[in-house]
Design a protein around this motif. Structure first.
Motif, PDB file in Angstrom:
ATOM      1  N   SER A 241     -79.395  32.300 -22.322  1.00 38.16           N
ATOM      2  CA  SER A 241     -78.118  32.686 -22.910  1.00 38.16           C
ATOM      3  C   SER A 241     -76.944  32.011 -22.248  1.00 38.16           C
TER       4      SER A 241
ATOM      5  N   GLU B  85     -78.371  45.431 -29.537  1.00 35.91           N
ATOM      6  CA  GLU B  85     -78.344  45.411 -28.078  1.00 35.91           C
ATOM      7  C   GLU B  85     -76.965  45.820 -27.589  1.00 35.91           C
ATOM      8  N   MET B  86     -76.914  46.607 -26.519  1.00 35.07           N
ATOM      9  CA  MET B  86     -75.638  47.058 -25.978  1.00 35.07           C
ATOM     10  C   MET B  86     -74.837  45.913 -25.376  1.00 35.07           C
ATOM     11  N   ASP B  87     -75.524  44.840 -24.952  1.00 29.07           N
ATOM     12  CA  ASP B  87     -74.843  43.704 -24.317  1.00 29.07           C
ATOM     13  C   ASP B  87     -75.007  42.428 -25.128  1.00 29.07           C
ATOM     14  N   ALA B  88     -75.054  42.570 -26.462  1.00 34.60           N
ATOM     15  CA  ALA B  88     -75.306  41.408 -27.326  1.00 34.60           C
ATOM     16  C   ALA B  88     -74.159  40.411 -27.319  1.00 34.60           C
TER      17      ALA B  88
ATOM     18  N   SER C 177     -68.772  42.748 -21.941  1.00 34.82           N
ATOM     19  CA  SER C 177     -70.163  42.923 -22.331  1.00 34.82           C
ATOM     20  C   SER C 177     -70.192  44.073 -23.331  1.00 34.82           C
TER      21      SER C 177
ATOM     22  N   PRO D 109     -71.630  45.558 -27.525  1.00 39.07           N
ATOM     23  CA  PRO D 109     -72.616  45.390 -28.601  1.00 39.07           C
ATOM     24  C   PRO D 109     -72.221  44.274 -29.561  1.00 39.07           C
TER      25      PRO D 109
ATOM     26  N   VAL E 204     -77.694  41.450 -34.680  1.00 44.86           N
ATOM     27  CA  VAL E 204     -78.811  41.379 -33.735  1.00 44.86           C
ATOM     28  C   VAL E 204     -79.780  42.509 -34.057  1.00 44.86           C
TER      29      VAL E 204
ATOM     30  N   LYS F 157     -73.049  35.182 -24.067  1.00 44.73           N
ATOM     31  CA  LYS F 157     -74.169  35.638 -24.894  1.00 44.73           C
ATOM     32  C   LYS F 157     -73.625  36.048 -26.245  1.00 44.73           C
ATOM     33  N   SER F 158     -74.233  35.589 -27.312  1.00 44.68           N
ATOM     34  CA  SER F 158     -73.833  35.897 -28.686  1.00 44.68           C
ATOM     35  C   SER F 158     -73.941  34.631 -29.514  1.00 44.68           C
TER      36      SER F 158
END
Length: 294
Positions: free
Chosen positions: A292, A82-85, A22, A24, A78, A43-44
């Motif tokens: 996602s 986002e830190m978890d992009a 997880s 950025p 993004v 996610k991405s």
């Protein structure tokens, strides 16, 4: 970004790697390794590069890669960051991780054939993808023998499925020496880093340590595309990401993607996708939002 040989390590007491990420953004460069790799994007979205093939990816993308195929996932930007992009589950394993003769067992013939197909990179789709994704998530909570059994069950399910698509069969059929492999990685790494800039044929030939004429022949032999076609493909894929994920004007996207003028951009975009950039954006804005995870 530099293409490189990646040494994949596993935690002590394990014969294969099983990890979740997880971040950025995905930070692995264009790279290769002797392990097979099964990657689920949670996610991405962005561009997926496998061998000489460039394609759009998004959440739910599931790919099995054979040994030594150069690859990477490039995130779309993004906004706001986002830190978890970028989230993914990745499994690394050698073809002989269970022993050199293990795959010769009759019961594992389908998996052996799967590994051969994966030499071209394998995109896993449909119900097979959904089932495999759930198994990969459940495997994060397992250790030892149960996780090993799950991996074989996962691979067997993919092996028996017709919902797979080879990504770059032509590249997998090329028998490249270590020197030629390194040359190809050097060329594609430069393209990945600089496709938005004004790249000349002479510049690419110098990077490949070839004359311009020899470079054109070499590039076409390996990728089945001319250098100009490959460069345009990178730029079009980047423009598609920006059109679908931002509100930037078409003119700004044109120049940000490396095209010199809007008329040429519109022409090449329509030739590649059968619609104008505005039509492409309108279509993607009309699509329903999805979660996602697949």
């Amino acid at each position: 970004m530099k293409a490189f040989y990646e040494k994949v390590s596993h935690a002590g007491g394990h014969s294969f790697g099983y990890s979740s990420f997880s971040l950025p953004r995905f930070n692995a460069p264009f790279h290769y390794h002797p392990e097979l790799e099964l990657t689920l994007i949670e996610k991405s979205q962005g561009k997926r590069l496998v061998g000489g093939h460039v394609a759009h990816y998004e959440a739910g993308d599931l790919v099995l890669l054979g040994p030594n195929i150069p690859h990477c996932w490039l995130n779309a930007e993004v906004e706001p960051p986002e830190m978890d992009a970028a989230q993914a589950i990745v499994i690394h394993f050698r073809a002989d991780f269970a022993g050199e003769t293990f795959l010769t067992l009759p019961e594992l013939m389908a998996i052996q054939q799967l590994f051969q197909k994966a030499q071209a990179g394998l995109l896993i789709k449909g119900k097979t993808r959904d089932i495999a994704a759930e198994k990969m998530r459940s495997g994060l909570h397992l250790q030892g023998f149960p996780r090993l059994l799950l991996l074989f069950d996962l691979l067997h399910g993919i092996a028996l499925s017709s919902e797979t698509e080879r990504i770059d069969l032509f590249f997998s059929q090329q028998v490249l020496s270590p020197v030629e492999t390194e040359r190809f990685q050097r060329i594609y790494t430069f393209l990945i880093e600089n496709f938005r800039e004004n790249i000349s044929l002479e510049q690419m030939a110098q990077i490949a340590n070839l004359s311009p004429t020899a470079f054109c022949r070499y590039f076409k032999k390996i990728t089945r595309k001319t250098f100009v076609d490959a460069l345009t493909e990178f730029r079009i894929k980047h423009a598609c990401q920006l059109l679908a994920s931002s509100e930037k004007p078409v003119q700004e996207i044109c120049f940000e993607s490396g095209f010199g003028n809007v008329s040429y951009f519109n022409k090449e975009f329509k030739k590649a996708l059968g619609q104008t950039p505005l039509q492409y954006r309108k279509y993607h804005l009309s699509l329903p939002l999805v979660a996602s995870k697949p």
